[in-house]
Scaffold this active site. Structure first.
Site, PDB file in Angstrom:
ATOM      1  N   ARG A  13       0.837  -1.220   0.000  1.00 19.01           N
ATOM      2  CA  ARG A  13       0.000   0.000   0.000  1.00 19.01           C
ATOM      3  C   ARG A  13       0.861   1.255   0.000  1.00 19.01           C
ATOM      4  O   ARG A  13       0.675   2.160  -0.815  1.00 19.01           O
ATOM      5  CB  ARG A  13      -0.919  -0.004   1.246  1.00 19.01           C
ATOM      6  CG  ARG A  13      -2.090  -0.953   1.159  1.00 19.01           C
ATOM      7  CD  ARG A  13      -2.787  -1.091   2.509  1.00 19.01           C
ATOM      8  NE  ARG A  13      -1.968  -1.875   3.416  1.00 19.01           N
ATOM      9  CZ  ARG A  13      -2.316  -3.077   3.904  1.00 19.01           C
ATOM     10  NH1 ARG A  13      -3.483  -3.590   3.615  1.00 19.01           N
ATOM     11  NH2 ARG A  13      -1.498  -3.732   4.696  1.00 19.01           N
ATOM     12  N   HIS A 133      -6.298   2.335  13.047  1.00 19.02           N
ATOM     13  CA  HIS A 133      -5.711   2.047  11.738  1.00 19.02           C
ATOM     14  C   HIS A 133      -6.537   0.999  11.001  1.00 19.02           C
ATOM     15  O   HIS A 133      -7.340   0.291  11.602  1.00 19.02           O
ATOM     16  CB  HIS A 133      -4.274   1.520  11.903  1.00 19.02           C
ATOM     17  CG  HIS A 133      -3.274   2.597  12.216  1.00 19.02           C
ATOM     18  ND1 HIS A 133      -3.089   3.083  13.485  1.00 19.02           N
ATOM     19  CD2 HIS A 133      -2.422   3.286  11.412  1.00 19.02           C
ATOM     20  CE1 HIS A 133      -2.154   4.027  13.460  1.00 19.02           C
ATOM     21  NE2 HIS A 133      -1.740   4.174  12.218  1.00 19.02           N
ATOM     22  N   LYS A 137      -2.955  -3.609   9.215  1.00 19.62           N
ATOM     23  CA  LYS A 137      -1.726  -3.191   9.907  1.00 19.62           C
ATOM     24  C   LYS A 137      -1.239  -4.310  10.817  1.00 19.62           C
ATOM     25  O   LYS A 137      -2.017  -4.852  11.618  1.00 19.62           O
ATOM     26  CB  LYS A 137      -1.999  -1.917  10.709  1.00 19.62           C
ATOM     27  CG  LYS A 137      -0.744  -1.336  11.363  1.00 19.62           C
ATOM     28  CD  LYS A 137      -1.017   0.052  11.905  1.00 19.62           C
ATOM     29  CE  LYS A 137       0.184   0.597  12.677  1.00 19.62           C
ATOM     30  NZ  LYS A 137       1.388   0.720  11.833  1.00 19.62           N
ATOM     31  N   THR A 144       3.641   5.461  15.598  1.00 21.37           N
ATOM     32  CA  THR A 144       3.329   6.861  15.912  1.00 21.37           C
ATOM     33  C   THR A 144       2.873   7.004  17.357  1.00 21.37           C
ATOM     34  O   THR A 144       3.308   7.916  18.074  1.00 21.37           O
ATOM     35  CB  THR A 144       2.221   7.372  14.965  1.00 21.37           C
ATOM     36  OG1 THR A 144       2.675   7.195  13.630  1.00 21.37           O
ATOM     37  CG2 THR A 144       1.904   8.837  15.222  1.00 21.37           C
TER      38      THR A 144
HETATM   39  N1  LIG Z   1       6.120   5.969   8.555  1.00 22.56           N
HETATM   40  C1  LIG Z   1       4.912   6.239   8.044  1.00 22.56           C
HETATM   41  O1  LIG Z   1       4.522   7.415   7.813  1.00 22.56           O
HETATM   42  C2  LIG Z   1       3.997   5.089   7.721  1.00 22.56           C
HETATM   43  C3  LIG Z   1       2.726   5.314   7.161  1.00 22.56           C
HETATM   44  C4  LIG Z   1       1.948   4.210   6.828  1.00 22.56           C
HETATM   45  C5  LIG Z   1       2.434   2.920   7.049  1.00 22.56           C
HETATM   46  N2  LIG Z   1       3.651   2.740   7.633  1.00 22.56           N
HETATM   47  C6  LIG Z   1       4.252   1.422   7.849  1.00 22.56           C
HETATM   48  O2  LIG Z   1       4.759   0.978   6.592  1.00 22.56           O
HETATM   49  C7  LIG Z   1       4.827  -0.456   6.583  1.00 22.56           C
HETATM   50  C8  LIG Z   1       4.181  -0.970   5.304  1.00 22.56           C
HETATM   51  O3  LIG Z   1       2.776  -0.695   5.358  1.00 22.56           O
HETATM   52  P1  LIG Z   1       1.824  -1.116   4.141  1.00 22.56           P
HETATM   53  O4  LIG Z   1       0.444  -0.777   4.588  1.00 22.56           O
HETATM   54  O5  LIG Z   1       2.349  -0.593   2.861  1.00 22.56           O
HETATM   55  O6  LIG Z   1       2.030  -2.717   4.167  1.00 22.56           O
HETATM   56  P2  LIG Z   1       1.754  -3.756   2.983  1.00 22.56           P
HETATM   57  O7  LIG Z   1       1.564  -5.085   3.639  1.00 22.56           O
HETATM   58  O8  LIG Z   1       0.662  -3.231   2.078  1.00 22.56           O
HETATM   59  O9  LIG Z   1       3.115  -3.750   2.131  1.00 22.56           O
HETATM   60  C9  LIG Z   1       4.306  -4.335   2.555  1.00 22.56           C
HETATM   61  C10 LIG Z   1       5.025  -4.863   1.317  1.00 22.56           C
HETATM   62  O10 LIG Z   1       6.335  -5.284   1.691  1.00 22.56           O
HETATM   63  C11 LIG Z   1       6.641  -6.433   0.922  1.00 22.56           C
HETATM   64  N3  LIG Z   1       7.770  -7.139   1.526  1.00 22.56           N
HETATM   65  C12 LIG Z   1       7.773  -8.059   2.530  1.00 22.56           C
HETATM   66  N4  LIG Z   1       9.030  -8.475   2.796  1.00 22.56           N
HETATM   67  C13 LIG Z   1       9.847  -7.765   1.958  1.00 22.56           C
HETATM   68  C14 LIG Z   1      11.259  -7.731   1.769  1.00 22.56           C
HETATM   69  N5  LIG Z   1      12.093  -8.507   2.489  1.00 22.56           N
HETATM   70  N6  LIG Z   1      11.777  -6.892   0.826  1.00 22.56           N
HETATM   71  C15 LIG Z   1      10.957  -6.104   0.080  1.00 22.56           C
HETATM   72  N7  LIG Z   1       9.596  -6.095   0.220  1.00 22.56           N
HETATM   73  C16 LIG Z   1       9.054  -6.923   1.154  1.00 22.56           C
HETATM   74  C17 LIG Z   1       5.335  -7.212   0.904  1.00 22.56           C
HETATM   75  O11 LIG Z   1       5.303  -8.192  -0.152  1.00 22.56           O
HETATM   76  C18 LIG Z   1       4.321  -6.089   0.697  1.00 22.56           C
HETATM   77  O12 LIG Z   1       4.056  -5.858  -0.683  1.00 22.56           O
HETATM   78  C19 LIG Z   1       4.141  -0.901   7.881  1.00 22.56           C
HETATM   79  O13 LIG Z   1       5.132  -1.178   8.850  1.00 22.56           O
HETATM   80  C20 LIG Z   1       3.325   0.321   8.292  1.00 22.56           C
HETATM   81  O14 LIG Z   1       3.096   0.394   9.685  1.00 22.56           O
HETATM   82  C21 LIG Z   1       4.432   3.806   7.965  1.00 22.56           C
END
Ligand SMILES: NC(=O)c1ccc[n+]([C@@H]2O[C@H](COP(=O)([O-])OP(=O)(O)OC[C@H]3O[C@@H](n4cnc5c(N)ncnc54)[C@H](O)[C@@H]3O)[C@@H](O)[C@H]2O)c1
Length: 221
Positions: A13, A133, A137, A144
């Site tokens: 995402r 959330h 998640k 946060t």
């Molecule tokens: N810092 C911020 O502002 C913020 C905002 C939103 C989400 N997040 C965090 O971002 C992270 C991802 O969220 P999301 O909703 O996109 O999750 P998601 O599950 O939609 O996407 C994660 C992706 O990572 C891939 N993945 C898994 N292992 C991997 C690896 N070793 N190498 C490369 N890719 C790999 C998965 O196949 C998947 O496509 C979560 O930890 C979430 O809490 C942070």
């Protein structure tokens, strides 16, 4: 000079939103997309040798290993993944071959919410956090909420809600005799995080401290 950017978690995402944001930035070029869902590993992307910065939005159980792999390859890394222990990043070589920037939340409204909550906690008797959330998640409490509680005075309990339809939301409720204060932040769309992510990508090569944790250091320095 154009910065060459690769995205780890590019099919996720957040990763998809970062890919679009990097492609839309004139001073950045997208040179790699690592994601098991796309059949490309971070090793493949780093092996191509045409990456300056990796942006990691993956999973709590893989973000640290990804970051260490990038640093050892001399590639800067911006980490948005939450729910992992950053301590091993603090124990890296004091003069590492590349820099690490970590932010639990890249939305300016969230950074302001944390700042206001920290200030308010100095003046109000007690506080609690409710973070809400989407139900995909993996970690709870959210990075946060944990960071907000760290910045606030006193012991601040955190309550986590996971429901379909939500993106990322948080309320900090402070109470004192006969009064309360609620500070609420909402990210309705993942685009809310992109200006912060692009700022970190542009700044990570020049950091004088690594790992640097928190977007406030780039916004308010
Ligand atoms: N810092 C911020 O502002 C913020 C905002 C939103 C989400 N997040 C965090 O971002 C992270 C991802 O969220 P999301 O909703 O996109 O999750 P998601 O599950 O939609 O996407 C994660 C992706 O990572 C891939 N993945 C898994 N292992 C991997 C690896 N070793 N190498 C490369 N890719 C790999 C998965 O196949 C998947 O496509 C979560 O930890 C979430 O809490 C942070």
């Amino acid at each position: 000079m154009t910065l060459r950017v690769a995205v780890a978690g590019a099919a996720g995402r957040m990763g998809q939103a970062v890919v679009t944001a990097v492609e839309g930035a004139e001073d950045l070029s997208l040179t790699g997309m690592a994601d098991p869902a796309l059949g490309t590993s971070l090793t493949d992307v780093l092996g191509d040798g045409d990456v300056d910065v990796v942006v990691d939005f993956t999973r709590p159980d893989t973000a640290l290993a990804n970051a260490l792999q990038c640093v050892l390859a001399g590639v800067h890394v911006v980490i948005g993944t939450t729910g992992f222990d950053v301590q091993p990043l603090r124990e890296l070589d004091p003069d590492p071959p590349a820099n690490v920037f970590v932010a639990p939340n890249f939305a300016i409204s969230a950074v302001l919410m944390m700042r206001f909550a920290a200030e308010a906690s100095r003046h109000m008797a007690k506080a609690e956090i409710i973070e809400l959330h989407h139900d995909g998640k993996l970690d709870a409490p959210s990075g946060t909420a944990a960071r907000t509680a760290d910045l606030m005075q006193g012991d601040v309990p955190i309550h986590s809600v996971r429901l379909p339809g939500l993106v990322a939301h948080q309320e900090v409720i402070l109470g004192d005799v006969g009064q309360s204060l609620t500070i609420r932040q909402d990210s309705y769309a993942r685009e809310s995080f992109m200006p912060g992510v692009l700022l970190a990508v542009r700044r990570v090569p020049e950091l004088t401290e690594s790992p640097l944790i928190g977007l406030e250091h780039l916004l308010f320095a």
